[in-house]
Design a protein around this motif. Structure first.
Motif, PDB file in Angstrom:
ATOM      1  N   HIS A  76     -43.251   5.819  33.332  1.00 39.90           N
ATOM      2  CA  HIS A  76     -42.615   4.851  32.424  1.00 39.90           C
ATOM      3  C   HIS A  76     -41.153   4.694  32.840  1.00 39.90           C
ATOM      4  CE1 HIS A  76     -42.311   2.545  28.683  1.00 39.90           C
ATOM      5  NE2 HIS A  76     -41.136   3.132  28.493  1.00 39.90           N
ATOM      6  N   PRO A 130     -35.096   0.909  20.315  1.00 44.18           N
ATOM      7  CA  PRO A 130     -34.902   1.093  21.746  1.00 44.18           C
ATOM      8  C   PRO A 130     -33.447   1.341  22.107  1.00 44.18           C
ATOM      9  CG  PRO A 130     -35.247  -1.233  21.241  1.00 44.18           C
ATOM     10  CD  PRO A 130     -35.491  -0.467  19.972  1.00 44.18           C
ATOM     11  N   VAL A 160     -42.767  10.767  20.803  1.00 44.28           N
ATOM     12  CA  VAL A 160     -44.131  11.315  20.878  1.00 44.28           C
ATOM     13  C   VAL A 160     -44.054  12.790  21.282  1.00 44.28           C
ATOM     14  CG1 VAL A 160     -46.380  11.162  22.022  1.00 44.28           C
ATOM     15  CG2 VAL A 160     -45.101   9.061  21.488  1.00 44.28           C
ATOM     16  N   SER A 201     -41.571   9.165  30.487  1.00 41.67           N
ATOM     17  CA  SER A 201     -40.419   8.274  30.693  1.00 41.67           C
ATOM     18  C   SER A 201     -39.364   9.002  31.507  1.00 41.67           C
ATOM     19  CB  SER A 201     -39.821   7.860  29.350  1.00 41.67           C
ATOM     20  OG  SER A 201     -38.522   7.354  29.572  1.00 41.67           O
ATOM     21  N   PHE A 234     -32.382   4.733  23.528  1.00 41.56           N
ATOM     22  CA  PHE A 234     -32.098   6.139  23.835  1.00 41.56           C
ATOM     23  C   PHE A 234     -33.383   6.964  23.801  1.00 41.56           C
ATOM     24  CE2 PHE A 234     -28.496   4.175  21.776  1.00 41.56           C
ATOM     25  CZ  PHE A 234     -27.481   4.417  22.699  1.00 41.56           C
ATOM     26  N   GLY A 235     -33.417   8.002  24.631  1.00 41.80           N
ATOM     27  CA  GLY A 235     -34.489   8.984  24.554  1.00 41.80           C
ATOM     28  C   GLY A 235     -34.161  10.008  23.468  1.00 41.80           C
ATOM     29  N   ASP A 237     -37.665   2.868  32.136  1.00 41.94           N
ATOM     30  CA  ASP A 237     -36.893   2.190  31.081  1.00 41.94           C
ATOM     31  C   ASP A 237     -35.672   1.479  31.657  1.00 41.94           C
ATOM     32  OD1 ASP A 237     -38.259   2.799  28.585  1.00 41.94           O
ATOM     33  OD2 ASP A 237     -37.752   4.892  28.998  1.00 41.94           O
ATOM     34  N   MET A 294     -32.465  -0.710  30.821  1.00 46.18           N
ATOM     35  CA  MET A 294     -31.559  -1.081  29.719  1.00 46.18           C
ATOM     36  C   MET A 294     -30.311  -1.735  30.291  1.00 46.18           C
ATOM     37  SD  MET A 294     -31.807   2.338  27.401  1.00 46.18           S
ATOM     38  CE  MET A 294     -33.382   3.146  27.080  1.00 46.18           C
ATOM     39  N   GLN A 300     -35.167  10.418  20.328  1.00 43.30           N
ATOM     40  CA  GLN A 300     -35.063  10.073  18.907  1.00 43.30           C
ATOM     41  C   GLN A 300     -36.341  10.483  18.175  1.00 43.30           C
ATOM     42  OE1 GLN A 300     -33.002   6.081  18.183  1.00 43.30           O
ATOM     43  NE2 GLN A 300     -33.921   5.726  20.187  1.00 43.30           N
ATOM     44  N   LEU A 326     -36.472   8.311  31.854  1.00 41.43           N
ATOM     45  CA  LEU A 326     -35.154   8.275  31.223  1.00 41.43           C
ATOM     46  C   LEU A 326     -34.632   9.702  30.977  1.00 41.43           C
ATOM     47  CD1 LEU A 326     -33.026   6.390  29.979  1.00 41.43           C
ATOM     48  CD2 LEU A 326     -34.274   6.507  27.829  1.00 41.43           C
ATOM     49  N   VAL A 347     -46.140   7.065  25.775  1.00 42.46           N
ATOM     50  CA  VAL A 347     -44.938   7.391  26.539  1.00 42.46           C
ATOM     51  C   VAL A 347     -44.415   8.710  25.975  1.00 42.46           C
ATOM     52  CG1 VAL A 347     -42.573   6.660  27.065  1.00 42.46           C
ATOM     53  CG2 VAL A 347     -44.402   4.953  26.865  1.00 42.46           C
ATOM     54  N   ALA A 348     -43.913   9.574  26.850  1.00 40.78           N
ATOM     55  CA  ALA A 348     -43.257  10.797  26.370  1.00 40.78           C
ATOM     56  C   ALA A 348     -42.123  11.108  27.336  1.00 40.78           C
ATOM     57  CB  ALA A 348     -44.244  11.947  26.310  1.00 40.78           C
TER      58      ALA A 348
HETATM   59  C1  DX5 Z   1     -36.377   4.263  24.330  1.00 43.63           C
HETATM   60  C2  DX5 Z   1     -37.228   4.261  25.561  1.00 43.63           C
HETATM   61  C3  DX5 Z   1     -38.233   5.342  25.600  1.00 43.63           C
HETATM   62  C4  DX5 Z   1     -37.672   6.736  25.621  1.00 43.63           C
HETATM   63  C5  DX5 Z   1     -38.681   7.689  25.093  1.00 43.63           C
HETATM   64  O1  DX5 Z   1     -35.635   3.089  24.261  1.00 43.63           O
HETATM   65  O2  DX5 Z   1     -37.933   3.040  25.659  1.00 43.63           O
HETATM   66  O3  DX5 Z   1     -39.154   5.158  26.658  1.00 43.63           O
HETATM   67  O4  DX5 Z   1     -37.274   7.155  26.896  1.00 43.63           O
HETATM   68  O5  DX5 Z   1     -38.109   8.952  25.030  1.00 43.63           O
HETATM   69  P1  DX5 Z   1     -38.608  10.057  23.998  1.00 43.63           P
HETATM   70  O6  DX5 Z   1     -40.030  10.346  24.318  1.00 43.63           O
HETATM   71  O7  DX5 Z   1     -37.680  11.178  24.258  1.00 43.63           O
HETATM   72  O8  DX5 Z   1     -38.455   9.470  22.614  1.00 43.63           O
END
Ligand code: DX5
Ligand code: ZN
Length: 228
Positions: free
Chosen positions: A35, A143, A184, A10, A145-146, A37, A39, A148, A12, A201-202
């Motif tokens: 990936h 959904p 992940v 991702s 934030f990254g 994202d 928002m 978490q 992000l 997704v990572a």
């Molecule tokens: C969260 C996003 C994810 C996020 C994953 O809303 O949809 O795709 O970027 O990030 P990590 O792997 O850091 O949890």
């Protein structure tokens, strides 16, 4: 247990000031998908990137762009992302008034279509649209934030969706990918794949890895190794 594992870093968690370079680097390091994202500060409490950024990164990679729409409403953005070079477009069913119509629209524009289910969203959303799905994305975090932490109850939900997909295909249905998004890491990817995911997704796991550990290629190899 599925045979192929697709990894979808991702962006992000990438360096947004060097996005072209970042997507080229993850492709070179063995990523299967980018990936992406989206928002909108309405469906989720954060604001990220749109079709112009998708169009800008498109020429930098050959791998597919996996657009995860966390927006409401959904439909008006779909043609823009299809035109910007998206290959997969997924959305949250709660954000669309006509889920069946939105799925059809994505496919009509030549993209793979999918639903995203939040940690508290029931699997009932899948009941009447299995034939319109190319991918099901289970959120393993809320959904927005990254970075978490993975919600463990996702594993049971993954097993239940895997059973639905297998039954659908056994009855002659089309293939459907099963993707997981959120938290992940190398320490949980084996459980995630064992529960039935074929696409992971990572975000932070890939983009926050130090160069000393082999950079993006090192972390993706470690994820694949841990998943075996
Ligand atoms: C969260 C996003 C994810 C996020 C994953 O809303 O949809 O795709 O970027 O990030 P990590 O792997 O850091 O949890
Ligand atoms: Zn995502």
């Amino acid at each position: 247990m599925t045979k192929t594992l697709r990894l979808a870093p991702s962006i992000l968690s990438a360096d947004f000031a060097r996005l072209g370079e970042e997507v080229r680097a993850i492709e070179a390091a063995g990523a299967d998908l980018v990936h992406f994202d989206v928002m909108d500060n309405h469906y989720v409490p954060n604001l990220t990137i749109g079709p112009l950024v998708c169009e800008a990164i498109r020429p930098h990679v050959k791998i597919g762009i996996d657009v995860h729409l966390m927006v409401e409403p959904v439909d008006s953005l779909i043609p823009l992302f299809a035109k910007a070079g998206a290959n997969i477009i997924t959305f949250h069913p709660e954000a669309s008034k006509h889920v069946d119509r939105t799925l059809s629209l994505i496919r009509e524009l030549g993209c793979k279509a999918g639903l995203v289910l939040n940690p508290a969203s029931p699997l009932d959303w899948l009941d009447h649209v299995m034939d319109k799905l190319d991918i099901i994305l289970l959120m393993s975090v809320n959904p927005g934030f990254g970075g978490q932490k993975f919600i463990p109850s996702t594993l049971g939900k993954l097993r239940a969706v895997r059973r639905r997909i297998d039954a659908h295909q056994a009855a002659g249905g089309q293939p459907i990918w099963l993707e997981v998004d959120g938290g992940v890491k190398t320490d949980n990817i084996a459980d995630i794949v064992r529960a039935g995911a074929d696409t992971c997704v990572a975000g932070s796991a890939v983009f926050s890895c130090p160069d000393a550990d082999g950079g993006y290629a090192g972390v993706m190899q470690a994820l694949r190794q841990a998943a075996k």
